[in-house]
Design a protein around this motif. Sequence first.
Motif, PDB file in Angstrom:
ATOM      1  N   ASP A  81    -124.541 -22.226 -17.763  1.00  0.00           N
ATOM      2  CA  ASP A  81    -124.249 -21.672 -16.438  1.00  0.00           C
ATOM      3  C   ASP A  81    -125.039 -20.382 -16.202  1.00  0.00           C
ATOM      4  O   ASP A  81    -125.510 -20.135 -15.095  1.00  0.00           O
ATOM      5  N   LYS A  92    -121.878 -24.419 -12.661  1.00  0.00           N
ATOM      6  CA  LYS A  92    -121.118 -25.674 -12.531  1.00  0.00           C
ATOM      7  C   LYS A  92    -119.794 -25.474 -11.806  1.00  0.00           C
ATOM      8  O   LYS A  92    -119.389 -26.311 -11.003  1.00  0.00           O
ATOM      9  N   LYS A  93    -119.112 -24.360 -12.058  1.00  0.00           N
ATOM     10  CA  LYS A  93    -117.818 -24.111 -11.429  1.00  0.00           C
ATOM     11  C   LYS A  93    -117.976 -23.983  -9.907  1.00  0.00           C
ATOM     12  O   LYS A  93    -117.225 -24.595  -9.143  1.00  0.00           O
ATOM     13  N   ASN A  96    -118.936 -27.298  -8.371  1.00  0.00           N
ATOM     14  CA  ASN A  96    -117.762 -28.167  -8.301  1.00  0.00           C
ATOM     15  C   ASN A  96    -116.845 -27.756  -7.146  1.00  0.00           C
ATOM     16  O   ASN A  96    -116.280 -28.598  -6.446  1.00  0.00           O
ATOM     17  N   GLU A  97    -116.702 -26.453  -6.944  1.00  0.00           N
ATOM     18  CA  GLU A  97    -115.888 -25.953  -5.828  1.00  0.00           C
ATOM     19  C   GLU A  97    -116.508 -26.374  -4.498  1.00  0.00           C
ATOM     20  O   GLU A  97    -115.798 -26.805  -3.574  1.00  0.00           O
ATOM     21  N   LYS A  99    -118.424 -28.990  -4.057  1.00  0.00           N
ATOM     22  CA  LYS A  99    -118.222 -30.444  -3.985  1.00  0.00           C
ATOM     23  C   LYS A  99    -116.824 -30.764  -3.460  1.00  0.00           C
ATOM     24  O   LYS A  99    -116.657 -31.581  -2.554  1.00  0.00           O
ATOM     25  N   ASN A 100    -115.807 -30.103  -4.017  1.00  0.00           N
ATOM     26  CA  ASN A 100    -114.430 -30.342  -3.566  1.00  0.00           C
ATOM     27  C   ASN A 100    -114.244 -29.965  -2.105  1.00  0.00           C
ATOM     28  O   ASN A 100    -113.524 -30.637  -1.367  1.00  0.00           O
ATOM     29  N   GLN A 128    -129.178 -28.903  -4.954  1.00  0.00           N
ATOM     30  CA  GLN A 128    -127.868 -29.211  -5.529  1.00  0.00           C
ATOM     31  C   GLN A 128    -126.962 -29.872  -4.493  1.00  0.00           C
ATOM     32  O   GLN A 128    -126.238 -30.810  -4.812  1.00  0.00           O
ATOM     33  N   LEU A 132    -124.965 -33.727  -4.289  1.00  0.00           N
ATOM     34  CA  LEU A 132    -123.528 -33.938  -4.077  1.00  0.00           C
ATOM     35  C   LEU A 132    -123.222 -34.980  -3.005  1.00  0.00           C
ATOM     36  O   LEU A 132    -122.167 -35.607  -3.036  1.00  0.00           O
ATOM     37  N   GLU A 135    -121.689 -38.395  -3.635  1.00  0.00           N
ATOM     38  CA  GLU A 135    -120.349 -38.378  -4.219  1.00  0.00           C
ATOM     39  C   GLU A 135    -119.242 -38.302  -3.168  1.00  0.00           C
ATOM     40  O   GLU A 135    -118.070 -38.401  -3.502  1.00  0.00           O
TER      41      GLU A 135
END
Length: 195
Positions: A81, A92-93, A96-97, A99-100, A128, A132, A135
């Motif tokens: 990271d 990554k965190k 991911n946030e 993405k959510n 990036q 996403l 997904e």
Amino acid sequence: SRIIDPIISRCAVFRFVNLPKKHVVERLKKIAKSEKLTIPANKAEVFFNTLYYISGGDLRKAINTFQMAVALELLKNLNTDEILKISGFLDKKTLNELKNTLIEGDFSKGRNLIDSMENIDSRNLLRQLSGLIPEIKNLDIKSIAEIQVFIGDVAAEAVADAETALEKATASRGLLAVQYNEPDLYGDLSSERRF
């Protein structure tokens, strides 16, 4: 390009293809061995994959990122990271946030997240973000393709030296388009282009 035509006409343009992952990783491992660098065995594969991802197949960029990680002493407590962040990518965190946020369709949260980002290369953010899009389950193939084209257009604008705030704002418009699945919300990148 900011190079004037008379200079361009006197230059030879060389275009290089991106190298396959296998070749880039082999070269990085050879460098690590010849420089007697210790990379934790349990993190080596992830480390080299991260360097390849950052480089996008550009061996010089992979080597420079590797050299930066060594200079900043990031190999001792190897954290990919940190390598992503120093290279202008989201960790990554945070990814991911984001993405959510996209999946939930919470545009205001996504926009706030993008606005709070510092030291992020907007082209990397777009790269990036592009990764996403597939997904997100509620998008059909046509919408995915249109959003990918939109992100490509924004990336082209970023390469053409657009301001970071403008790039982030445009990326935010892309989030809005994803939330509502509405091509009209993509907005104009130029006066000629509209979906």
